[in-house]
Design a protein around this motif. Sequence first.
Motif, PDB file in Angstrom:
ATOM      1  N   ARG A 268       0.812  -1.221   0.000  1.00 16.25           N
ATOM      2  CA  ARG A 268       0.000   0.000   0.000  1.00 16.25           C
ATOM      3  C   ARG A 268       0.848   1.276   0.000  1.00 16.25           C
ATOM      4  O   ARG A 268       0.626   2.182  -0.807  1.00 16.25           O
ATOM      5  N   GLU A 269       1.821   1.352   0.905  1.00 16.95           N
ATOM      6  CA  GLU A 269       2.645   2.554   0.973  1.00 16.95           C
ATOM      7  C   GLU A 269       3.449   2.767  -0.310  1.00 16.95           C
ATOM      8  O   GLU A 269       3.621   3.903  -0.764  1.00 16.95           O
TER       9      GLU A 269
ATOM     10  N   GLN B  67       1.171   4.092  -2.978  1.00 18.89           N
ATOM     11  CA  GLN B  67       0.898   5.512  -2.756  1.00 18.89           C
ATOM     12  C   GLN B  67       2.076   6.377  -3.210  1.00 18.89           C
ATOM     13  O   GLN B  67       1.887   7.476  -3.732  1.00 18.89           O
ATOM     14  N   THR B  68       3.290   5.865  -3.025  1.00 13.48           N
ATOM     15  CA  THR B  68       4.475   6.582  -3.500  1.00 13.48           C
ATOM     16  C   THR B  68       4.480   6.665  -5.024  1.00 13.48           C
ATOM     17  O   THR B  68       4.818   7.701  -5.600  1.00 13.48           O
TER      18      THR B  68
ATOM     19  N   ASP C 258      -2.098   6.359 -13.551  1.00 12.87           N
ATOM     20  CA  ASP C 258      -2.710   6.269 -12.218  1.00 12.87           C
ATOM     21  C   ASP C 258      -3.835   5.239 -12.228  1.00 12.87           C
ATOM     22  O   ASP C 258      -3.935   4.388 -11.335  1.00 12.87           O
TER      23      ASP C 258
END
Length: 331
Positions: free
Chosen positions: A145-146, A149-150, A166
């Motif tokens: 997830r992180e 997001q990056t 995206d």
Amino acid sequence: MAHAFAGEAARERFARMVEDGTPPNTARAYDSDRAYFRSWFEISGFGEPELPIRPDILVRFVVDHSEGLEPQIDAALVAAGVKAKPGMQRISTVSRRMAAIATWHRRAGYPSPLAGGPVQEAMRVARKAAARRGFRPRNKKAAVRETLQTLLANKIAPSSADVRDDAMLLFAFASGGRRRSEVAEARIELLEEVDGDYVYHLGITKTEQEGSDRKVPIAGPAAVALRAWLSLVGCSEGPIFRSIDRHGRIGTRHLNGRAVARVVQRRAAAAGLDPKAFGGHSLRSGFVTEAGRQGKNLFEAMALSGHRSVQTVSRYHQAGTALSNEAARLL
């Protein structure tokens, strides 16, 4: 008794069926591996390969590629254009080539040489030898997830390519970690809007070649990103993710799987991450790993990802649960 496919017409009909029933990426990989084996066979002095290939020759193929090819054969394979450079090949490459040879036999009506016997035993020993010599599979890093997001860092003035990329990254992750080929070949007419989100009808996948009636969700931020991209596409059918030329014009053709991997790597590089550590599979493994991190049920994750092998998917899931294991902090 004559072979059932001895006649030219019968072989052509069978070949057409096999061609239509084989995914294009798989067909290209089989053709490449078979061309390599044919070159090795001839350069090694065995003549023209005819099915079924003798087991002792196949064992020799395994030994040559586990212990190292003779220098003159190695150089000849490079000169023939079927080998990129001299030197040892990874055991994963040898395994893939042997799988292609096994498929070649089965499609011609012969038993797989890997179904028991000396060839299977030679491959088993070769894998153990490679492991003892330090071989480790080169898996791409999971985009949890992180990390995702990056990769999705906000842009002040996103281009049409940014909007597409995206939507692509979120589509792949939110739908259960879709394979890059499934993302590249996704079609608008297989989308169904439900209460502001989407469900996607999978159709043909790598593990469901006869088609699937499974649906996967495209919800939350993934639905928002997808809607923004579809508004730019402005079509009700055709590929979801399309090529964009240097002038920003959106095309009509779908991307290929390599393009999906390049998007992941390009975003990783832009975020200051090592692009070589990531690829198209990062989104698939990242979905399952993140499910483990959040304590989600393995089989619920598999229901979306479409993995059939618990052994395969549990490696990623367990990687996510490792630090939350109750026995992890006994000290």
